[in-house]
Design an enzyme around this catalytic site. Structure first.
Site, PDB file in Angstrom:
ATOM      1  N   PRO A   1       0.839  -1.213   0.000  1.00 14.14           N
ATOM      2  CA  PRO A   1       0.000   0.000   0.000  1.00 14.14           C
ATOM      3  C   PRO A   1       0.867   1.254   0.000  1.00 14.14           C
ATOM      4  O   PRO A   1       1.839   1.352   0.747  1.00 14.14           O
ATOM      5  CB  PRO A   1      -0.797  -0.131   1.301  1.00 14.14           C
ATOM      6  CG  PRO A   1      -0.888  -1.606   1.524  1.00 14.14           C
ATOM      7  CD  PRO A   1       0.420  -2.170   1.028  1.00 14.14           C
ATOM      8  N   CYS A   2       0.503   2.213  -0.842  1.00  9.49           N
ATOM      9  CA  CYS A   2       1.409   3.335  -1.091  1.00  9.49           C
ATOM     10  C   CYS A   2       0.915   4.653  -0.534  1.00  9.49           C
ATOM     11  O   CYS A   2       1.507   5.695  -0.791  1.00  9.49           O
ATOM     12  CB  CYS A   2       1.644   3.476  -2.597  1.00  9.49           C
ATOM     13  SG  CYS A   2       0.128   3.658  -3.553  1.00  9.49           S
ATOM     14  N   GLN A   3      -0.168   4.652   0.258  1.00 12.76           N
ATOM     15  CA  GLN A   3      -0.702   5.919   0.750  1.00 12.76           C
ATOM     16  C   GLN A   3       0.327   6.709   1.552  1.00 12.76           C
ATOM     17  O   GLN A   3       0.366   7.934   1.518  1.00 12.76           O
ATOM     18  CB  GLN A   3      -1.947   5.685   1.615  1.00 12.76           C
ATOM     19  CG  GLN A   3      -3.139   5.167   0.840  1.00 12.76           C
ATOM     20  CD  GLN A   3      -3.179   3.650   0.789  1.00 12.76           C
ATOM     21  OE1 GLN A   3      -2.164   2.979   0.931  1.00 12.76           O
ATOM     22  NE2 GLN A   3      -4.364   3.105   0.586  1.00 12.76           N
TER      23      GLN A   3
END
Length: 407
Positions: free
Chosen positions: A116-118
């Site tokens: 996940p890149c948030q």
């Protein structure tokens, strides 16, 4: 030559996997924490199984809702559905995940995926606790799979913010860790629009090779012609705000873009062409935004709205929250926030005056029309926004296959 296999980590809706399957790879396992995305992966795995058996009519019956998901899933061997593992990858779960992945003593050729890149996004980097965000260390979990299965190579995808997070220290740590595990590590920034996707979407692609088979960063083949959003939307029936169809016939024949990249790939109907409803104020704002963009190529700024259309006094933050998709070029980047509201993804056709539908968002991400997203409308939007565009993944997969076969 034997077919190459792979494990997909942090798989999302399996957009990256879709590109690798199209290139001829065999998935061994998908690991994903979101339940609805896992159902999407299972349904797609069922599609590929039925396609290999030439029994796609069963799949079409399901996506038309003629049979239930339970009835549909009864038609598949356990190993097809059990290869999708619905669990969060962390220190407590990883040993159990290893036990569930059973490659029958076969070697794993490749590991793909992107955590996940948030935390690395431009928005996420403004958070004060970025250094303490556990998502920043998910590359360590990724590395544990490399250590367990020792694939010949890996492909790691993430947002460009990864390079600058914590003044570049996170990326330095990531590369050092992967090298310690025995891989030569290379990276570059790719734009999805170079690979047939009608969207300006930049992503960091990290490729690792076992040190005895080092090919550097591959030269992924770009498409020569740029296509437009209008090319991608041309055959989809018009919708009013809040209108939608679980399935509906196409408006017209497929054009060269849809045929070349196989977005329309055999069926004569399109699914999940569903738009969200909007209130009268939003529709008035959308109309103004569309006219400004189509007539003057000017983006609507919140402070420029008539007073009667404004809903808050803050005119210095998020002033571009209403954005029209560029019909005559590439779309701006589709992100998971599209699940919250459609203000940032307004359809370019003034006659329709709405935000884009689920299927239109999927087209912007280059998902083929027979790809079905499980869950609610919002869940489908979120899965699409988080996905790796399958066409970009396909370009990566083809070149990786060419190189892996040389080992």
């Amino acid at each position: 030559m034997k077919k190459l296999n792979f494990i997909d980590l942090f798989a999302g809706a399996s957009g990256m996997s879709e590109g690798f399957v199209k290139a001829g790879y065999i998935p061994v396992a998908h690991i994903e924490m979101n339940e609805e995305a896992c159902y999407t992966i299972k349904t797609r795995a069922a599609y590929h199984y039925l396609k290999s058996k030439k029994k796609l009519n069963l799949y079409y019956s399901y996506i038309k809702k003629e049979i239930t998901r339970e009835e549909f899933y009864k038609n598949f061997p356990d190993e097809i559905l059990n290869a999708v593992i619905n669990i969060e990858i962390d220190d407590n779960s990883i040993k159990d995940i290893f036990k569930k992945i059973n490659p029958q003593n076969q070697e794993i050729d490749l590991i793909i995926g992107g955590p996940p890149c948030q935390a690395y996004s431009l928005l996420g980097r403004h958070q004060d606790n970025i250094e303490n965000d556990p998502r920043n260390k998910l590359y360590i979990q990724y590395g544990r799979f490399l250590k367990q299965y020792s694939p010949r190579a890996f492909v790691f995808e993430n947002v460009p913010g990864l390079l600058s997070a914590n003044k570049g220290q996170h990326f330095k740590n990531l590369k050092a860790y992967f090298r310690k595990l025995g891989y030569e590590v290379y990276h570059d920034t790719l734009d999805a629009s170079d690979y047939g996707v009608v969207q300006a979407r930049k992503r960091i692609i990290i490729v690792g090779w076992k040190k005895e088979a080092d090919f550097g960063f591959p030269d992924f083949v770009k498409t020569k012609k740029k296509y437009t959003v209008n090319d991608a939307f041309e055959d989809l029936p018009e919708l009013k705000p809040g209108e939608g169809y679980q399935f509906i016939n196409y408006k017209n024949k497929k054009n060269s873009y849809l045929e070349k990249f196989e977005l329309r790939n055999g069926i004569d109907f399109v699914t999940q062409h569903i738009s969200r409803p909007h209130n009268e104020r939003d529709l008035a704002i959308y109309k103004t935004a569309i006219q400004k963009w189509n007539n003057q190529a000017i983006r609507l700024r919140y402070p420029d709205l008539p007073e009667e259309l404004k809903t808050h006094k803050n005119e210095s933050s998020f002033i571009d929250r209403y954005k029209v998709v560029n019909g005559s070029g590439s779309s701006h980047t589709v992100v998971a926030h599209i699940a919250k509201d459609g203000h940032y993804y307004i359809h370019p056709d003034e006659e329709q005056c709405r935000s884009i539908s689920v299927r239109e968002a999927a087209r912007l991400q280059s998902f083929p029309d027979d790809f079905y997203f499980e869950g609610s409308r919002s869940a489908a939007f979120k899965q699409i926004g988080n996905a790796v565009p399958p066409l970009m993944a396909y370009a990566i997969a083809k070149k990786m296959k060419e190189l892996l076969w040389q080992i």
